[in-house]
Design an enzyme around this catalytic site. Structure first.
Site, PDB file in Angstrom:
ATOM      1  N   ASP A 246       1.037  -1.505   0.144  1.00 21.96           N
ATOM      2  CA  ASP A 246       0.157  -0.286  -0.084  1.00 21.96           C
ATOM      3  C   ASP A 246       1.003   1.424  -0.344  1.00 21.96           C
ATOM      4  O   ASP A 246       1.852   0.621   0.320  1.00 21.96           O
ATOM      5  CB  ASP A 246      -0.714  -0.123   1.280  1.00 21.96           C
ATOM      6  CG  ASP A 246      -2.412   0.804   0.874  1.00 21.96           C
ATOM      7  OD1 ASP A 246      -3.189   1.209   1.794  1.00 21.96           O
ATOM      8  OD2 ASP A 246      -2.116   1.429  -0.107  1.00 21.96           O
TER       9      ASP A 246
HETATM   10  C1  GLC Z   1      -4.527   3.888  -0.491  1.00 21.47           C
HETATM   11  C2  GLC Z   1      -5.087   2.862   0.149  1.00 21.47           C
HETATM   12  C3  GLC Z   1      -5.142   2.295  -1.027  1.00 21.47           C
HETATM   13  C4  GLC Z   1      -4.553   3.209  -2.543  1.00 21.47           C
HETATM   14  C5  GLC Z   1      -3.350   3.332  -2.516  1.00 21.47           C
HETATM   15  C6  GLC Z   1      -3.310   3.802  -3.487  1.00 21.47           C
HETATM   16  O1  GLC Z   1      -3.687   5.055   1.182  1.00 21.47           O
HETATM   17  O2  GLC Z   1      -5.471   1.873   1.221  1.00 21.47           O
HETATM   18  O3  GLC Z   1      -6.395   1.561  -1.185  1.00 21.47           O
HETATM   19  O4  GLC Z   1      -5.289   1.623  -3.592  1.00 21.47           O
HETATM   20  O5  GLC Z   1      -3.593   4.498  -1.487  1.00 21.47           O
HETATM   21  O6  GLC Z   1      -3.899   5.397  -3.742  1.00 21.47           O
END
Ligand code: GLC
Length: 745
Positions: A260
């Protein structure tokens, strides 16, 4: 087409006869990939293991390997951001279909619709030049207040798994990889970057892992995003048990893991315990990794394995040619049709006193009350916004579908709630914004709404939350209707008792007050760019409602399991552990989060959602699987049998009403004299059935015996307990129509 691709496709075709599982499909190019890896320097390999831009990781230009481009939004391809962050790039060719969000898709109880939904997403991702969708988001809705309930699917692992499979197959059949998220047990936003989830293995296996396992093993998900949180002491992005023992070792996952954003925590941990790509930055899987390999701390084979998994996905996904990507809006007509179809089958009719719905032909003046009737919800909510080409709001839909001659009036009645992020960024002080989420309505606004309601034949009160209240990065503090909506519906009822209330939200709300003053209650969801039309088609009776709740509406929040067990909220809130702070702090390596221990205990075990309420015999407001129609259905002639492989159930289903309608028949199992503990009942099969007025159809359901196993924590394996199984067939988890018993031998 570059020679490399032609060759890889030929290799793929030649090897295709040996493919055994959806995951094995990814290994057909391994020979070619191994040759490529052998030709790469350590630097070139590590270059592929971290972000190139905020939404891409590098390929290899010398070898003609295209970069990997990612796109957010489990329910729409997110607008283009600037290369080094999330700020919109301001393109004019990056709008895309806003599909109903996760909880709405789940309310359709249709794997077939999930497939169409996923294929629409996959097709539009390619038109936006993207290889991997960062979705579907398939965490179990453990908390009614979870900020991302709207993105997630269900409180039930079986329903979530079936929809995850449909979505994954749909997207990948269109040539776009999914990246299922957030693996795993990311069930709260509070302290999400540091919280350590303490959960027993049987519960993880039978509840929280199930949707991920199905998407990987059955649908061949090509990418997995480890979650921000820890599980039993280790961050998900460097969790040996999670990523190597279970995901790769047991489930046979052959694709790539992508952290993430800001969720990578160390070089050695990520390198040795299963992370392939650090998003974003190269703090860990960058120069430090090269040094670790050169110092003999990390075998180069470990790096090779990561590159191999990335290239498996790269060769499975044809890069989008530059003359195809972003040439025009990604939103396609068939996607918008799918969005409408999903929306029309997602709307849940919760109450319909005096059959006030569908709206009578005698109604000539309708007062639509509430800001949510005109609010658009495609964008916002942090990582899941979509720049939609249009969005039909509830009011617009009602105007579109109202019969000739029906007058529609509108009053806002309550203010917007801009949320804490707006306050942080000084955007909250507009006169349209409420200062507090629970403040009483503005007297002038209330008076105008009451005036409009007074001489209407029908009042449609559109209430609920918004994407500042339910959002990634924070959980709701309560499930109360915000900004004085309870006071408003009471005031409206004092001048007009004919009130139909529409809840526009992602998760459940406390409707005790709303119920007192509404003759009908409808859960309208964040239902995509055609949501207003779908809602209005149902309100005016053009179609019958057929959505079923994918999660329980508790009478009050404190009744729900994690609250009742004192497991949430934790007594410590890590200040600033939000998306922004976490992102900045973590990448800059600041240590503020690492020395604060926040444990989340899942001592309710598998008793999530209806499993809790049914097992504890506790009342709920609206049950899992509940949803009314404009017709009644008769269930009859159940027949059940069990073999070593499966339980088979057949029954007759009749639409006893005067209009075509869908029913979602649900089959639960309950254990008799089991030696291990089980929830009172568990969903194990369902089917959406379309029936013409008066039509009877024989329906068949099947439960693989493998679905009846439990995880034995002693033997560390799935175990089948033989014995009697009670089958509960019905229209909702609390509306069982027929029963039968079979013997598992
Ligand atoms: C965020 C989210 C994830 C997302 C990523 C990119 O913090 O937890 O679901 O795909 O960052 O935006």
């Amino acid at each position: 087409m570059k020679p490399i691709y032609f060759l890889s496709i030929m290799v793929c075709l030649a090897a295709s006869c040996t493919v055994q599982t959806p995951q094995d499909r990814l290994t057909v190019n391994d020979e070619k990939i191994n040759e490529l890896i052998a030709s790469m320097s350590l630097d070139e390999k590590v270059q592929m293991l971290h972000s190139k831009t905020n939404m891409s990781s590098a390929g290899n230009e010398r070898l003609g390997i295209a970069d990997m481009n990612y796109a957010d939004g489990p329910f729409g391809i997110r607008e283009e951001g600037v290369p080094n962050g999330f700020t919109p790039a301001g393109w004019t060719t990056d709008s895309a279909t806003f599909f109903p969000t996760g909880s709405a898709l789940a309310a359709t109880w249709s794997e077939e619709l999930a497939y169409k939904y996923g294929s629409g997403m996959g097709k539009e991702a390619r038109l936006r030049g993207k290889d991997i969708i960062l979705g579907p988001a398939i965490n179990i809705q453990r908390l009614p207040v979870c900020g991302r309930s709207y993105e997630y699917l269900s409180e039930d692992p079986f329903l979530a798994a079936r929809l995850a499979v449909g979505y994954t197959k749909g997207s990948q059949d269109m040539g776009t990889a999914v990246c299922i998220k957030h693996f795993a047990l990311n069930n709260q936003e509070t302290n999400r970057g540091t919280v350590n989830v303490i959960c027993d293995e049987r519960t993880m296996r039978e509840i929280y892992f199930k949707p991920f396992e199905a998407a990987v093993k059955e649908a061949g998900a090509m990418a997995v995003m480890p979650a921000y949180n820890k599980i039993n002491g280790d961050y998900c992005s460097e969790n040996e048990y999670l990523l190597n023992e279970v995901l790769r070792g047991e489930w046979g996952f052959k694709g790539m893991t992508v952290s993430d954003w800001g969720g990578t925590h160390s070089t050695m941990g990520a390198a040795l315990h299963g992370l392939d790509v650090q998003m974003t930055g190269d703090h860990y899987l960058g120069p430090a990794l090269i040094d670790s390999v050169k110092a003999g701390k990390v075998p180069e084979e470990v790096v090779d394995a990561k590159v191999r998994e990335i290239l498996r996905v790269r060769f499975a996904i044809e890069p989008v040619p530059a003359d195809v990507a972003n040439q025009a809006t990604a939103s396609q007509p068939e996607s918008r049709q799918t969005a409408y179809e999903v929306a029309s089958k997602a709307v849940v009719l919760l109450k319909n006193q005096n059959k006030i719905l569908p709206i009578s032909k005698d109604v000539k003046k309708i007062a639509v009350i509430g800001r949510n009737a005109v609010a658009t919800v495609a964008s916002g909510g942090m990582g899941a916004g979509v720049k939609a080409p249009y969005e039909i709001t509830p009011l617009q839909g009602i105007k579109n579908k109202a019969p000739e001659g029906v007058e529609i009036t509108y009053a806002q009645a309550y203010k917007n709630y801009a949320g804490m992020f707006a306050r942080w960024f000084g955007l909250a002080d507009s006169p349209d914004n409420a200062a507090e989420i629970n403040e009483s309505p503005d007297p002038a606004m209330l008076a105008e709404a009451v005036e409009k309601a007074k001489d209407a034949d029908l009042v449609i009160f559109v209430c609920g939350t918004n994407k500042n209240i339910e959002t990634e990065g924070s959980d709701r503090q309560t499930i109360d209707l915000p900004v004085g909506q309870n006071e408003i519906v009471k005031a409206l009822s004092e001048v007009n008792p004919k009130i139909v209330s529409i809840i526009i939200s992602g998760g459940p709300c406390d409707v005790q007050e709303l119920d007192k003053y509404s003759q009908a209650i409808v859960q309208g969801w964040w239902n995509g760019l055609e949501g207003g039309n779908a809602l209005a088609d149902i309100l005016f009776g053009n179609i019958a409602p057929s959505g079923k709740l994918p999660f329980t509406f508790p009478i009050k929040l404190e009744d729900s399991p994690a609250y009742a067990m004192g497991n949430f909220p934790q007594k410590v809130e890590v200040l600033g552990d939000m998306f922004g702070n976490q992102y900045r702090k973590d990448i800059q390596g600041q240590r503020m989060m690492r020395n604060i221990k926040v444990d989340a205990y899942y001592t309710e075990g598998p008793l999530v959602g209806y499993r809790w309420f049914d097992t504890k015999n506790l009342p709920v407001k609206y049950a899992f699987g509940y949803g009314l129609s404009y017709v009644d259905f008769k269930y009859s002639d159940i027949k059940a049998s069990a073999s070593k492989k499966a339980i088979k159930v057949s029954f007759n289903l009749t639409n006893t009403g005067d209009m075509d309608a869908d029913e979602v028949a649900q089959l639960y199992v309950s254990r008799i004299d089991a030696t291990v503990s089980w929830p009172a009942k568990e969903l194990k099969a369902f089917k959406r059935v379309s029936l013409a007025a008066g039509q009877t159809q024989k329906v068949e359901l099947s439960i693989p015996v493998s679905e009846l196993q439990y995880w034995d924590e002693q033997t560390k394996d799935w175990t089948l307990e033989k014995g009697q199984i009670k089958l509960l067939l019905g229209s909702a988890s609390d509306d069982i129509r027929l029963e039968s018993t079979v013997e598992i031998k």
